[in-house]
Structure formats: C-alpha cells, structure tokens
Design a protein around this motif. Structure first.
Motif, PDB file in Angstrom:
ATOM      1  N   THR A   1       0.854  -1.183   0.000  1.00  9.89           N
ATOM      2  CA  THR A   1       0.000   0.000   0.000  1.00  9.89           C
ATOM      3  C   THR A   1       0.891   1.234   0.000  1.00  9.89           C
ATOM      4  OG1 THR A   1      -0.136  -0.112   2.422  1.00  9.89           O
ATOM      5  CG2 THR A   1      -1.947  -1.072   1.173  1.00  9.89           C
TER       6      THR A   1
ATOM      7  N   ALA B   1      -3.670   0.794  -3.204  1.00  7.57           N
ATOM      8  CA  ALA B   1      -3.150  -0.572  -3.267  1.00  7.57           C
ATOM      9  C   ALA B   1      -2.220  -0.712  -4.465  1.00  7.57           C
ATOM     10  CB  ALA B   1      -4.294  -1.563  -3.369  1.00  7.57           C
TER      11      ALA B   1
ATOM     12  N   THR C   1       1.541  -5.422   2.560  1.00  8.86           N
ATOM     13  CA  THR C   1       0.210  -5.677   3.104  1.00  8.86           C
ATOM     14  C   THR C   1       0.162  -6.921   3.983  1.00  8.86           C
ATOM     15  OG1 THR C   1      -0.406  -6.897   1.110  1.00  8.86           O
ATOM     16  CG2 THR C   1      -0.947  -4.556   1.175  1.00  8.86           C
TER      17      THR C   1
ATOM     18  N   TYR D   1       3.759  -5.977   6.800  1.00  9.40           N
ATOM     19  CA  TYR D   1       3.805  -4.575   7.256  1.00  9.40           C
ATOM     20  C   TYR D   1       5.224  -4.006   7.245  1.00  9.40           C
ATOM     21  CZ  TYR D   1      -0.832  -5.905   8.803  1.00  9.40           C
ATOM     22  OH  TYR D   1      -2.103  -6.381   8.841  1.00  9.40           O
TER      23      TYR D   1
END
Length: 602
Positions: free
Chosen positions: A337, A393, A436, A439
C-alpha cells in the motif's frame, strides 16, 4: 363380485402410481421469498405433488408467502436430511444446499413408471433420465511449484475438470488429499468455479481425516450440488489461505503435494445413481508453503509523460492541473500500500513558487491529494504528497499509474519562458509504502524524471514537416544540399519570426554550412520579420549546403537546425530556442529537426 375386485385392483394401481414423485427438473441455485425465477416454477411444481406440503398448489414462478410456507413444511417433513445436518430443528423457508439436495433427489431424477404385464413381475419402462458418468482429469493451471506465502489468501494450488458423460451430473462430494497436515499452515481451504466461491472450510485437526500419519490427510467437501450439463466440462479450483506464521512454528519443506485421488468425486446422474471419478489417482500438484517475501517497489517511466514542451499559461488567472510527470509503481514479491510520494521540482526561475501554486497527485481521473507551495522556496523544492486512508493498493507484479500535475500561476512577463520539471527518485524516503502481509517497509528503486515544461501565454509551435534527405552535388562528392520544411503556428497571439538567421543550421560535415530561409510572402511582413498570424500556420524552407571538402574524414553526414528566433512584436530583440524543444546545438543533434544521412568524401 368380479366387478368389485376389478375396481379395487384399479384403485390400488392408482394409489401405487401416485406414490412416485414426477420429474420436474434440477434446482441449481438458492431460492428465497421475493424472487421471480424459472427455478421457482420448478420448486412449486415439485412441492405441489404433495398436497399436505403445498395445499395451494399454485405454480406462478413467484416465491411468495404460500411458497415459503410450503418450503417450511417440506423441510420439516424431511428434517433428518435437511435440517439436522446443519443444526436446525425447524424450517426456515430458505431453499439452500440441503433443501435443494433433497428436492433434487425427489424431483430432479426420473423414476421408471411400472407398466402392468401379464406376468407377475412388471417390466420397468425407462423415463427421460439416463445413466451417466463423470470423467475427472487434471487442469493445467496452476502448475507445480505454486508459492503459498504467509498471510496470503485464496491461493490456487490445484484444479481439475469434471465432464458429464451421457447425462447431466450433480457433483455432490469431493475429496482433496494433502501430503501434510494442512491445518498447521492454512486457515481454510476453498473450492471455486471460476470466480464463484462454491464452498469454504475452516481447517482444524477435527475436520481433516488422517489416512496415513504424516503423509496423507483428506479434506471432504460434502453437501455440494454442482450441476454439470451433459457433454460439458466444469473446471473446479482448490485454493488455500495461509496463516501469517505456521501453528508449529516451522514452514514445511518445498514440494508438498495436493492430490485428487481415485473416486474423490461423487456425482449423481439422471437416474439418481451415484457415479465416481477419477478411475485412478490424478497427478499430484506440488506447492511451497513458505515465509512471505517482503514487497519491493520499482519506479518506472510511463510513455504518457509529457515531452519537453511549451505549456500555454494564462497571464491573468491560474491554469490548473497541467500534466507534468506520469509514472508507474510496480510492487514485486507481494502486495503493498502506498502512503506518501515526495517529488523534486526544479526551475530556472528564481523560485518554484514563482511559477506554480500547488502540486497534485492523480490516479487516473481521481485526485488523490494536493499540496500547496509556500513562498520563496528557491529554485528546487521537494514536495510531499501524503495520501489518506484507505491508501492506494499496489498489486503484486502490476504497474499502478500516477500523474503529477501543476497549478500554474498567472505568468508574469519576467517568468515567461521559464521551465519547471518534476522528478521522483526511488528510495524509502520518497516512496513511503507498506507490505500488506508483513507490514514491512518495501525497498524502492528506480528514478523517473519529467521533461521541461516551459510557461508562455503566447508562443510559436515549430514542427518539421518531414525528415529530409540530402542530395549529392552532381559535380563533387564533397558537397550536398538538403532542405528543411518547417511549419510555424502562432498560439495565443501573432508571432514574428526573424528574417535574418531565424533558423540556424549546422552539420557533421567538416566545413561550416551555408544556408538560406524562404517563405511565401505576406504583405504584413516587415523589413526585419516574417509575421505569423494567431492560429495560422506558415511554412518556411531552410536550404542548407553541406561541405565536407577538407573535412577530417569521409563518412555519413547529416544536417540539423540548432536555433529558432522569434518575438511577440515587430522588434529585433528575439527569444531564441536552442538546445530545447527539439533543436540541437553546434555539437549535438536535437530530437526533432535533423536530416537523414548521406555518405560524403573529403
């Protein structure tokens, strides 16, 4: 007495015949109150055969309160087969998989009707249903070696084809066998028909059958009703969703297997007979359940980035949303992201904010964010474009396109002709993103540099009509001539083009060129300038003599234009285009105004 016996026998035959349900068709979808559908008609036709269940007996195709009441009675009549398996004790009126399965067992197959014969044993007369079979074969995609990374959902690991032969077939049960304990690594397993989810099962040791400890574990999809029409093939795909980390703390070795074994598929044919496939084990598909690889992002150029050009900027008001840079971001190894982009601006004006008021970031036609500039920021400035949740995204292995746009100020005379550029340098400071799954902060590479955007309220566009080819002199191979046809269009106001050396040429031949410029006469031309009226295109011919006599070497030579001079009024103080907008320099060929090559002697 004989008449009484005959009537009694006839009554027995009629009663016996009414006990056999008549074929109406197969329900393939879930049904509920409020629907109007052809399969509601089939439902009503079947229910109407039992006056206790559906005393109204209406067949309308509309699922109303009477039909719902009949469905409830049907469900409660066959509660052990319809309600108990799903933990219900009373009917709901909703026609789901269990209700459809029982209905299809009663009314979706054709039962032979006994025909009396002189013998004691009646001979069955076949109905419209016929016996069929199901052929199960491997599908080519996915192939071996699929990577199922930690935290990923619905990853396809196997697929197979089921072909209905001689009859429509209803697939009702499917076994999937693993070579490992799947509940240690996967949260669920699912079965798909293309993009349609058929069934999903949460995995645990209690729902997986151990056939051989450590090497063979079976998952069963039951209570299915996947209809495959006669002589057609349906492809079903097995998918799994991986935990973020394995239950036992260790991912398995590579090359784990999933197999559709012999008789794994049970289907019911047109006569209500169970048929099985495949005849033997299909080839096992291998897959690798593994720790996730963090995403990395690559910044890539996009062909829609504007070329070096003049942008018409108003001298009285803001000119909004001018494209400056088009770029792609590609996430590799995993989805990511995007949260922030920082682009670097540069200008030959005193300050970036002398030219623009704001920088905008778009994805397609959607404005993602906008940043206003301060004052006196200098001739370079890093502009932060921060996104808001939900962030953009970046899909694995796909290019996501973004456009950087400028809001130009009303351009004052001092800044006319000044340029501005935008550049994205790929690093974790300028591209702030997040994997995603893990992280983690993705590594970022690549640099995308925009071209110069020159700000003018009025200006000429200069275009080469076609690339000319030099012609060799008839008397010597050291001389050649070439003619450039250049079209000049005035934009926003009249433009004045210098008559003396308005376009200057040079060449790679060894001796300086000689040239002349001509254009069809216009009565408005002055002593010093040709005039090009606003909105009008005027053609100019630049004739060039290339001389290589005494040059350093023989070889292929070409000519090009290096200078164009113009003004906004009939004066002799000119704006000069050189080393810009396609024009070259003494030493370098530009990108637009050049000839083909010719071989010249020296």
């Amino acid at each position: 007495m004989k008449k009484f016996l005959f009537v009694a026998l006839l009554a027995m035959i009629v009663v016996a015949g009414s006990a056999d349900a008549a074929y109406v068709g197969v329900l393939t979808k879930n049904l509920k109150q409020g629907m109007t559908d052809a399969e509601v008609t089939l439902l009503q036709q079947g229910l109407a055969q039992d006056a206790i269940v559906y005393p109204a007996g209406l067949v309308t195709g509309y699922f109303g309160p009477l039909t719902k009441a009949a469905v409830i009675k049907f469900q409660e009549k066959f509660a052990s087969e319809v309600l108990a398996p799903v933990g219900l004790t009373s009917g709901s009126g909703y026609v789901g998989p269990m209700t459809r399965a029982k209905f299809n067992a009663l009314y979706g197959v054709v039962s032979p009707t006994p025909t009396p014969t002189p013998t004691a044993t009646p001979t069955p007369t076949p109905g419209t249903g016929v016996e069929g079979s199901v052929t199960v074969t491997m599908y080519g995609v996915p192939s071996d070696g699929t990577q199922v990374k930690a935290g990923t959902a619905d990853v396809a690991i196997s697929a197979f084809d089921s072909k209905a032969v001689s009859s429509n077939m209803a697939l009702q049960r499917i076994y999937v066998n693993f070579g490992l304990r799947p509940w240690l690594y996967f949260s669920d397993i699912s079965l798909w028909d293309g993009a349609q989810l058929i069934a999903r099962k949460t995995l645990s040791s209690s729902v997986v059958e151990e056939l051989t400890a450590g090497s063979d574990y079976r998952v069963s999809f039951d209570a299915l009703n996947i209809v495959v029409n006669k002589d057609t093939t349906k492809t079903l795909t097995v998918k799994v969703s991986a935990f973020g980390s394995p239950v036992n703390g260790t991912w398995p070795s590579s090359g784990e297997t999933v197999t559709i074994k012999a008789n794994a598929v049970r289907a019911v044919d047109g006569l209500g007979i169970n048929q099985y496939g495949p005849a033997g084990n299909l080839s096992a598909r291998t897959f690798d359940a593994m720790v996730a690889t963090n995403a990395s992002i690559e910044a890539l150029s996009n062909s829609n980035t504007p070329a070096e050009r003049i942008v018409q900027i108003s001298s009285t008001t803001v000119t909004s949303s001018v494209d400056a840079l088009v770029l792609d971001l590609k996430s590799k190894d995993s989805n990511a992201t995007l949260k922030t982009l920082i682009v670097s601006l540069a200008t030959d004006a005193t300050n970036v904010d002398d030219l623009i008021t704001a920088v905008k970031l778009y994805q397609g036609g959607t404005l993602l964010t906008s940043t206003a500039l301060g004052s006196g920021v200098g001739n370079t400035e890093d502009v932060t474009l921060s996104l808001s949740s939900p962030y953009v995204a970046l899909t694995k292995d796909a290019r996501t396109t973004f456009t950087v746009k400028f809001d130009f100020k009303a351009v004052v005379t001092a800044n006319q002709g000044k340029y501005l550029t935008a550049t994205l340098t790929g690093n974790t400071t300028n591209v702030v993103a997040e994997d995603t799954v893990t992280y983690a902060t993705p590594a970022v590479s690549g640099t995308v540099a925009g071209k110069k955007q020159f700000a003018y309220p009025e200006y000429p566009t200069v275009l080469l009509a076609s690339i000319p080819s030099p012609v060799m002199d008839a008397n010597t191979s050291t001389l050649a001539t070439v003619s450039f046809t250049v079209n000049v269009t005035a934009v926003g106001a009249d433009v004045y083009v210098a008559k003396a050396t308005n376009m200057v040429a040079t060449s790679s031949a060894g001796v300086a060129v000689s040239q002349s410029v001509a254009s069809a006469p216009d009565t408005a031309d002055s002593t010093d300038n040709y005039i090009v009226r606003s909105g009008v295109t005027r053609a100019f011919t630049v004739s060039v003599v290339m001389n290589n006599k005494g040059g350093a070497s023989a070889g292929f030579k070409k000519a090009w234009l290096k200078t164009f001079k113009w003004a906004k009024s009939d004066i002799t103080t000119y704006t000069t285009f050189t080393d810009m907008l396609g024009f070259g320099t003494d030493a370098a060929i530009g990108t637009s105004f050049y000839s083909n090559e010719i071989y010249m002697l020296n």
